[in-house]
Design an enzyme around this catalytic site. Structure first.
Site, mmCIF file in Angstrom:
data_model
loop_
_atom_site.group_PDB
_atom_site.id
_atom_site.type_symbol
_atom_site.label_atom_id
_atom_site.label_comp_id
_atom_site.label_asym_id
_atom_site.label_seq_id
_atom_site.Cartn_x
_atom_site.Cartn_y
_atom_site.Cartn_z
ATOM 1 C CG ASN A 41 -0.421 -0.175 2.527
ATOM 2 O OD1 ASN A 41 0.627 -0.794 2.693
ATOM 3 N ND2 ASN A 41 -1.091 0.348 3.534
ATOM 4 C CB CYS A 93 -5.280 -1.371 -1.744
ATOM 5 S SG CYS A 93 -6.576 -0.664 -0.722
ATOM 6 C CD GLU A 116 -5.314 -6.043 -1.410
ATOM 7 O OE1 GLU A 116 -4.817 -4.906 -1.274
ATOM 8 O OE2 GLU A 116 -6.030 -6.578 -0.546
ATOM 9 C CB CYS A 148 -10.820 -2.954 0.711
ATOM 10 S SG CYS A 148 -10.228 -2.220 -0.836
HETATM 11 N N1 THU Z 1 -5.285 -1.577 2.495
HETATM 12 C C1 THU Z 1 -4.726 -2.381 1.544
HETATM 13 O O1 THU Z 1 -3.574 -2.164 1.126
HETATM 14 N N2 THU Z 1 -5.452 -3.415 1.054
HETATM 15 C C2 THU Z 1 -6.718 -3.713 1.453
HETATM 16 O O2 THU Z 1 -7.349 -4.581 0.877
HETATM 17 C C3 THU Z 1 -7.304 -3.000 2.584
HETATM 18 C C4 THU Z 1 -6.619 -1.770 3.002
HETATM 19 C C5 THU Z 1 -4.518 -0.439 2.999
HETATM 20 C C6 THU Z 1 -5.050 0.892 2.571
HETATM 21 C C7 THU Z 1 -4.529 1.799 3.657
HETATM 22 O O3 THU Z 1 -3.227 2.230 3.315
HETATM 23 C C8 THU Z 1 -4.415 0.893 4.874
HETATM 24 O O4 THU Z 1 -4.526 -0.437 4.386
HETATM 25 C C9 THU Z 1 -5.494 1.118 5.908
HETATM 26 O O5 THU Z 1 -6.751 1.079 5.326
#
Ligand code: THU
Length: 145
Positions: free
Chosen positions: A54, A65, A67, A100
Site C-alpha cells: 500500500n 492498496c 492489491e 477491501c
Molecule cells: N489496504 C490495503 O492495502 N489493502 C486492502 O485490501 C485493505 C486496506 C490499505 C489501505 C490503507 O493504506 C491501509 O490499508 C489502511 O486502510
C-alpha cells in the site's frame, strides 16, 4: 471460510511462497497515516509472482492498496493479458484482514471466481477462500460488450 468447488489448485508450497512474498512486500509499504502495512503477492498463470504494497497519500482518498499496486505492476511487467490464479495478502500489524471491496473488483478484472485468496485470519493463521466467495456477482467486462 469454505473453498468453492471451482477453486484454482495451488500447491501448499506455492501458498507459503506467496504469503512470504506478501509479507516481504509489506515491509516496503508507505503507510505513515494508518500505519497499517500491507503486502500482496499475485500468482500468475505462468507461475510468476508479482508483489505490491500500500502507498498512502496525505490526501487520504488517493491511497493505493497493496492489491491494486500488485495488479498495476503485473500489467506493467507482463502486459494486459495477465491472469491471476491466486493472491496472498499480509500485513505487519498482526491483524486479521481481507482485501477491501475495491480490491476485490480490481482482482476480478484479471481472474476468475475460483481465484484463490489467502489472507491472515484471527491468530495470524493463513486462511483461504476464493474471489467468488468474497465478491459474488462481480461486475464483469462481458456486461459492457
Ligand atoms: N489496504 C490495503 O492495502 N489493502 C486492502 O485490501 C485493505 C486496506 C490499505 C489501505 C490503507 O493504506 C491501509 O490499508 C489502511 O486502510
Amino acid at each position: 471460510m469454505s473453498i468453492q468447488k471451482n477453486s484454482e489448485v495451488v500447491e501448499p508450497m506455492e501458498k507459503d511462497r506467496l504469503r512470504a512474498a506478501a509479507m516481504a512486500a509489506a515491509e516496503h509499504a508507505y503507510a505513515p497515516y494508518s500505519r497499517f502495512r500491507v503486502g500482496a503477492a499475485l500468482l500468475l498463470e505462468d507461475g510468476s509472482v508479482v508483489t505490491g504494497c500500500n502507498v498512502e497519500n496525505c490526501s487520504y482518498r488517493l491511497t493505493s492498496c497493496a492489491e491494486q499496486g500488485a495488479i498495476a505492476r503485473a500489467v506493467a511487467e507482463f502486459g494486459p493479458k495477465i491472469r491471476v490464479r491466486a493472491v496472498a495478502v499480509a500485513n505487519l500489524n498482526d491483524a486479521a484482514s481481507m482485501p477491501c471491496g475495491a480490491c476485490r473488483q480490481t482482482l476480478a478484472e484479471f481472474g476468475e471466481d475460483g481465484m484463490v485468496v489467502l489472507y491472515p485470519g484471527e491468530g495470524g493463521a493463513m486462511e483461504e477462500t476464493t474471489l467468488g466467495a468474497l465478491l459474488p456477482h462481480a461486475f464483469r467486462a462481458e456486461y459492457i460488450g
